[in-house]
Design an enzyme around this catalytic site. Structure first.
Site, short mmCIF file in Angstrom:
data_model
loop_
_atom_site.label_atom_id
_atom_site.label_comp_id
_atom_site.label_asym_id
_atom_site.label_seq_id
_atom_site.Cartn_x
_atom_site.Cartn_y
_atom_site.Cartn_z
N ARG A 82 -6.23 -4.30 6.84
CA ARG A 82 -5.13 -3.89 7.73
C ARG A 82 -5.64 -3.05 8.89
O ARG A 82 -5.16 -3.16 10.01
CB ARG A 82 -4.07 -3.13 6.92
CG ARG A 82 -2.79 -2.91 7.70
CD ARG A 82 -1.67 -2.38 6.84
NE ARG A 82 -1.98 -1.06 6.30
CZ ARG A 82 -1.24 -0.43 5.38
NH1 ARG A 82 -0.15 -1.02 4.90
NH2 ARG A 82 -1.57 0.75 4.93
N LYS A 184 -0.85 -0.10 12.06
CA LYS A 184 -0.73 1.34 11.78
C LYS A 184 -1.31 2.13 12.95
O LYS A 184 -2.35 2.79 12.84
CB LYS A 184 -1.44 1.65 10.45
CG LYS A 184 -0.72 2.69 9.64
CD LYS A 184 -1.14 2.64 8.19
CE LYS A 184 -0.85 3.92 7.46
NZ LYS A 184 0.54 4.38 7.50
N GLU A 220 12.57 -0.82 7.91
CA GLU A 220 11.86 0.09 6.99
C GLU A 220 12.17 1.51 7.42
O GLU A 220 12.95 1.73 8.34
CB GLU A 220 10.36 -0.19 7.01
CG GLU A 220 9.70 0.03 8.37
CD GLU A 220 8.17 -0.05 8.31
OE1 GLU A 220 7.58 0.32 7.28
OE2 GLU A 220 7.57 -0.46 9.31
#
Ligand code: PLP
Ligand code: COI
Length: 336
Positions: A82, A184, A220
């Protein structure tokens, strides 16, 4: 090895400076060999790209002491992958995935005295991150980067530990279609700071974001994915603009393979959230934090909090992480 003398049970989710951290530098198109340092402070130019244009991304993972006394880490290969995705989206050089896992293990090993003991309820939070460090004033990527990993012992993410959270449907957006919500990037968190501070001011624990294009689907929260339960089925939003949570992906597997539940990863309409009986926020920091209420502009939907299914998911996931239950192949990386 002697553990540090901390009151592990009363740790919150805060920064505690530990002994050693990992640093590698990228210059002239290549990463140096990297290594551990005791130096927690970073010196950089006033015009560093990270300071001007926020060119930075990070990861979050944890190390645990298992029931039989080993120090382990949960699926670090997925964090490495990720972070590589985040770097590509932000025009940063990828830190090789195998070196990422090695750097994480080296940092945890070097701070073994800070890994909370089994049964303490605390864990060692691991924060790998990267940023553009050389001076940049025209809007363009840096050419020099630093990759770092530090660790800090933590307790529960939400103040007050495991308790039913009250969250609100946010009026502000987190991620645009075709933006950076799926990686992220530090910028995703910078832009959430006003909103989380406001949420706390109004007595809410977190913001639940909806899709910014239509504002009709659940996405989210600021720091965790969301799962819902109805009639033994786990339902979680599918969206291209949310962070692909490693905890959520693991819970889907656990629900299906360990608990024999049905799982649905699909768009979840805001209009259907009243149909669910249980709700939880999931992430490395959040683990699975039970939700007691979602406030949609005065319409309050209530949930069982730590209801029977959220409890089973919590027990099974943490059971795997703490070595009480057998783990699927490749999920647990033994550090020492
Ligand atoms: N969503 C956001 C916005 C997060 O910051 C996090 C934390 O990492 C998560 C979801 C959960 O992801 P993971 O389970 O990989 O920690
Ligand atoms: C994590 O769960 O690791 C995160 O990065 C979330 C962050 C808000 C602490």
């Amino acid at each position: 090895m002697e553990k540090k003398n901390l009151d592990w049970q009363s740790l919150g989710f805060g920064y505690v400076q530990t002994d050693l951290r990992y640093v590698a530098n990228y210059r002239n198109g290549a990463w140096d060999q990297g290594g551990l340092t005791s130096q927690a402070d970073i010196t950089m130019n006033e015009c560093a790209c990270v300071l001007q244009y926020a060119q930075t991304c990070f990861e979050g993972m944890k190390a645990y002491t298992t029931e039989d006394g080993k120090i382990v880490c949960f699926r670090p290969d997925l964090n490495a992958a990720r972070m590589a995705d985040s770097c590509r989206r932000l025009e940063m050089p990828v830190f090789p995935e195998d070196r990422f896992v090695e750097a994480v293990c080296e940092t945890v090993r070097a701070n073994a005295a800070w890994v909370p003991p089994y049964g303490s309820g605390a864990t060692l939070y691991i924060r790998p991150y990267m940023f553009g460090i050389d001076p940049v004033i025209g809007v363009k990527p840096a050419s020099e980067y630093q990759f770092r990993v530090f660790v800090t012992p933590v307790g529960p993410y939400f103040k007050g530990g495991i308790r039913p959270l009250t969250v609100r449907i946010s009026d502000l957006d987190r991620a645009a279609p075709r933006g950076t919500g799926h990686v992220k990037a530090g910028l995703n968190y910078a832009m959430s700071l006003y909103n989380i501070t406001d949420a706390h001011r109004q007595g809410y624990d977190e913001n639940v974001y909806v899709d910014s294009a239509t504002r009709t689907f659940i996405e989210e929260t600021g720091g965790a994915n969301i799962v819902f339960i109805k009639d033994g089925t786990l339902v979680t939003p599918h969206s291209d603009t949310i962070l692909p949570s490693i905890t959520r992906r693991s819970l889907l597997y656990v629900a299906k393979e360990y608990l024999g539940m049905n799982v649905e990863e699909r768009p979840v309409a805001l209009s259907e959230i009243g149909d669910f009986t249980e709700c939880g926020l999931c992430g490395t920091a959040a683990v699975i934090s039970p939700v007691g209420a979602i406030d949609d502009h005065g319409t309050v939907h209530t949930y069982a909090g730590m209801g029977p299914t959220i409890q089973k998911l919590y027990d099974t996931l943490t059971g795997i992480q703490l070595g009480r239950l057998p783990a699927p192949e490749g999920w647990i990386k033994v550090i020492e």
